[in-house]
Design a protein around this motif. Sequence first.
Motif, mmCIF file in Angstrom:
data_model
loop_
_atom_site.group_PDB
_atom_site.id
_atom_site.type_symbol
_atom_site.label_atom_id
_atom_site.label_comp_id
_atom_site.label_asym_id
_atom_site.label_seq_id
_atom_site.Cartn_x
_atom_site.Cartn_y
_atom_site.Cartn_z
ATOM 1 N N UNK A 85 -9.443 -4.889 24.253
ATOM 2 C CA UNK A 85 -9.807 -3.210 24.104
ATOM 3 C C UNK A 85 -8.873 -2.614 23.394
ATOM 4 N N UNK A 86 -7.645 -2.618 23.946
ATOM 5 C CA UNK A 86 -6.433 -1.831 23.318
ATOM 6 C C UNK A 86 -6.178 -2.696 22.111
ATOM 7 N N UNK A 136 -7.511 1.609 14.421
ATOM 8 C CA UNK A 136 -6.510 2.641 13.998
ATOM 9 C C UNK A 136 -5.777 2.325 12.722
ATOM 10 N N UNK A 137 -5.384 0.969 12.575
ATOM 11 C CA UNK A 137 -4.736 0.602 11.562
ATOM 12 C C UNK A 137 -5.766 0.536 10.290
ATOM 13 N N UNK A 152 -5.205 2.686 6.723
ATOM 14 C CA UNK A 152 -5.230 2.112 5.470
ATOM 15 C C UNK A 152 -6.269 2.514 4.634
ATOM 16 N N UNK A 153 -7.402 3.065 4.976
ATOM 17 C CA UNK A 153 -8.372 3.594 4.153
ATOM 18 C C UNK A 153 -8.243 5.142 3.852
ATOM 19 N N UNK A 176 -8.572 -4.246 1.696
ATOM 20 C CA UNK A 176 -8.305 -4.900 2.440
ATOM 21 C C UNK A 176 -8.645 -4.196 3.716
ATOM 22 N N UNK A 177 -8.522 -2.850 3.698
ATOM 23 C CA UNK A 177 -8.759 -1.820 4.756
ATOM 24 C C UNK A 177 -10.175 -1.602 5.051
ATOM 25 N N UNK A 178 -10.930 -1.613 3.912
ATOM 26 C CA UNK A 178 -12.462 -1.382 4.124
ATOM 27 C C UNK A 178 -13.318 -2.521 4.520
ATOM 28 N N UNK A 179 -12.695 -3.630 4.120
ATOM 29 C CA UNK A 179 -13.679 -4.810 4.019
ATOM 30 C C UNK A 179 -13.007 -6.016 4.937
ATOM 31 N N UNK A 180 -11.739 -6.423 4.676
ATOM 32 C CA UNK A 180 -11.137 -7.267 5.355
ATOM 33 C C UNK A 180 -10.930 -7.162 6.865
ATOM 34 N N UNK A 181 -10.374 -5.711 7.197
ATOM 35 C CA UNK A 181 -10.157 -5.514 8.569
ATOM 36 C C UNK A 181 -11.367 -4.965 9.498
#
Length: 313
Positions: A7-8, A15-16, A20-21, A55-60
């Motif tokens: 969970x952490x 948050x990352x 990014x977004x 990367x931030x909106x799709x990959x992560x």
Amino acid sequence: MASAGTIVLNTFFSCLSAVTIIGNVLAIAVFTKDGKLRSTGDVYILNLAVADLTVGAISMPFTIAENVIGHWPLSQALCKAWLVVDFTACSESVLSMVLISFDRYLQIVRPHRHRAKTFRVKLALLACTWIIAFLMYGPAILLWDVFTGVNPIQTNRCEADFPLRSAAYTFTMSFMEFVVPLALLSYLYSQVYCHAIRWFRRRPSSADGRGTATELGKMFHRRLAVNLTVLLLVFFVCWCPYMVGTMILSQCASCIDYYSVAFVALDWLLWSNSAINPFLYAYCSPRFRESVTRLVSKCCGTQTAGHISPQPV
């Protein structure tokens, strides 16, 4: 039931992804709002922000969802599409950094060639980098099973395990995606720094202001050296562990567990470069900082306090 550690970890990854977004959306918003930025080399920074936003909106988010659910919830076709977008965006992020460094090199070392580059030429260069970024991994992801009869994607997890399929391909792509760009970035930025030092030393200075000029020169050299070193160091720290681990894995499959938490952490360390890039490239530009201040002030209904003076990048 997910463990506390899971969970952490997923909360941290979320948050990352959010950072990014938000960072890259702000960089894109500033570029589109400020007409002055459109006629400069900052178009490369916009392209970098688009790649990092992907990367931030799709990959992560899809990786986080997969971790939470415990398996890839969508079809194999969508898995391939997601992998193509992920690998292409990461590769384009690196190529954009090389373009930015090349633009700064031309601007400082070859100003006549820099002024001769039209906006259409810059767009053509960006189109070429996107094509190259796709060709590095896209065809292999889409057609690997067609030509080899072996699907490089797991049934329950959306992971392209190229290191376990072809050592030569993995090593070559890792070298092209990391070692070559790192060498180009190091060379171009070293040329920028050396030329800036030579230019400042050739500047005429009056006898009365010699001491002041010397101090300003020292500050300029120090700030320039720090900025360029940070750019290279962040790229090296974020990308090197994953690329070295991939190269080792391609030569010795038993040396590293490809599906371990440690290797997943290396993947996220690579992605974290997309969260840091807006602050390194967009916000270190004086025009971007001014535009961000005006945009935030306008959104918050406050006035911009003062003028931000330019600083060397």
